[in-house]
Design an enzyme around this catalytic site. Sequence first.
Site, short mmCIF file in Angstrom:
data_model
loop_
_atom_site.label_atom_id
_atom_site.label_comp_id
_atom_site.label_asym_id
_atom_site.label_seq_id
_atom_site.Cartn_x
_atom_site.Cartn_y
_atom_site.Cartn_z
N HIS A 154 -9.42 1.17 4.90
CA HIS A 154 -8.13 1.32 5.56
C HIS A 154 -8.29 2.24 6.78
O HIS A 154 -9.11 3.16 6.76
CB HIS A 154 -7.10 1.90 4.59
CG HIS A 154 -5.72 1.86 5.16
ND1 HIS A 154 -5.25 2.83 6.01
CD2 HIS A 154 -4.73 0.94 5.05
CE1 HIS A 154 -4.02 2.50 6.39
NE2 HIS A 154 -3.69 1.35 5.82
N GLU A 188 -6.66 4.65 7.84
CA GLU A 188 -6.50 6.09 7.58
C GLU A 188 -7.79 6.66 6.97
O GLU A 188 -8.14 7.81 7.22
CB GLU A 188 -5.28 6.32 6.68
CG GLU A 188 -3.99 6.12 7.47
CD GLU A 188 -2.88 5.40 6.73
OE1 GLU A 188 -2.87 5.40 5.49
OE2 GLU A 188 -2.00 4.83 7.42
N LYS A 197 0.16 4.24 -0.29
CA LYS A 197 -0.47 5.43 0.33
C LYS A 197 -0.22 6.66 -0.54
O LYS A 197 -0.16 6.54 -1.76
CB LYS A 197 0.02 5.60 1.78
CG LYS A 197 -0.16 4.31 2.59
CD LYS A 197 0.04 4.48 4.06
CE LYS A 197 -0.15 3.13 4.75
NZ LYS A 197 -0.03 3.20 6.21
N GLY A 242 2.67 2.47 10.72
CA GLY A 242 3.60 3.59 10.54
C GLY A 242 4.32 3.99 11.81
O GLY A 242 4.95 5.05 11.87
N GLU A 290 -5.14 -4.78 10.63
CA GLU A 290 -4.12 -3.75 10.82
C GLU A 290 -4.40 -3.00 12.12
O GLU A 290 -5.23 -2.08 12.15
CB GLU A 290 -4.14 -2.74 9.66
CG GLU A 290 -3.86 -3.38 8.31
CD GLU A 290 -3.27 -2.36 7.32
OE1 GLU A 290 -2.26 -2.69 6.71
OE2 GLU A 290 -3.80 -1.24 7.20
N SER A 337 3.65 -1.96 10.30
CA SER A 337 5.10 -1.99 10.51
C SER A 337 5.74 -3.32 10.15
O SER A 337 6.70 -3.76 10.79
CB SER A 337 5.44 -1.61 11.96
OG SER A 337 5.02 -0.29 12.23
N ASN A 364 0.88 -1.17 0.00
CA ASN A 364 0.00 0.00 0.00
C ASN A 364 0.91 1.22 0.00
O ASN A 364 1.49 1.56 1.03
CB ASN A 364 -0.89 -0.04 1.25
CG ASN A 364 -1.73 1.22 1.38
OD1 ASN A 364 -1.75 2.06 0.48
ND2 ASN A 364 -2.42 1.35 2.52
P1 13P Z 1 3.19 0.52 7.63
O1 13P Z 1 3.69 -0.78 7.06
O2 13P Z 1 3.89 1.73 7.12
O3 13P Z 1 3.09 0.45 9.14
O4 13P Z 1 1.67 0.67 7.11
C1 13P Z 1 0.81 -0.40 7.22
C2 13P Z 1 -0.42 -0.11 6.44
O5 13P Z 1 -1.21 0.73 6.82
C3 13P Z 1 -0.65 -0.87 5.20
O6 13P Z 1 -1.93 -0.65 4.71
#
Ligand code: 13P
Length: 252
Positions: free
Chosen positions: A95, A97, A11, A173, A167, A213, A9
């Site tokens: 997601h 976010e 982002k 992140g 997640e 992560s 992803n």
């Molecule tokens: P990170 O791997 O940067 O923690 O993000 C995970 C994520 O949100 C994947 O959709």
Amino acid sequence: MRRPFIAGNWKMNLDRASAVALAEGLAKQAEAVDDVDLAVCPPSVYLDAVGKAVAGSKVALGAQNMYHEAEGAFTGEISAAMLNDLGCRYVILGHSERRHVLGETDADINKKVHVALAGGLTPIVCVGELLEEREAGKTLEVIRTQFDGSLAGLSGDQVARLVIAYEPVWAIGTGKVATPEQAEEVHLDLRKIIADRYNEEVAQAVRIQYGGSVKPDNAAELLQQPNIDGALVGGASLKVDSFMGIVAGLGG
Ligand code: 13P
């Protein structure tokens, strides 16, 4: 047996040139990979260019979001048909976010899941608890509520075709990865919910990715858990070496 599935992803990162270069690098390295499904989910404006870069390779294309209406006056939104037109196989829905920064609800996500499936896309539906929910002992309750809300009204056949991504929000992140035991507990519970709501066959068919992560140095331990079928990778999917290092984790 569930086929492992690792997806990146990206982002809201990269520019067109670096997105294409990353996609080309992954497509090349993926030639040597067998028995794993791979996908990249670039920003929507780069789907076309990245789709061309991975065309004919073992890397599939996915989008990060879509809207539930087929067409019309929905400024800024993208339909399932448009994603199909660009060669997407997957679409990430719900997601964290989008849930927490952009205010998407389970009901919004549910509409999108139905439309994505009807349009022949495979949704990667994300669920996950906040830190305060975990600390209050509410993790499984939160996941169950998100599951029931986001996936309401689906048939067993439809659920079997989905990908679910667990997640935990506190692990996204932050560099704070869930332990393999913490992740496995939730994945196992998700399979129990599916067996309850549908049946054991559906529960065993659904692929459940872990996200939060994931890095090359922690991937193998997570991916070896019996109910973790892959990873949805954010930061570490932005470089060929780290993404392929995670894929290598499947080899033990
Ligand atoms: P990170 O791997 O940067 O923690 O993000 C995970 C994520 O949100 C994947 O959709």
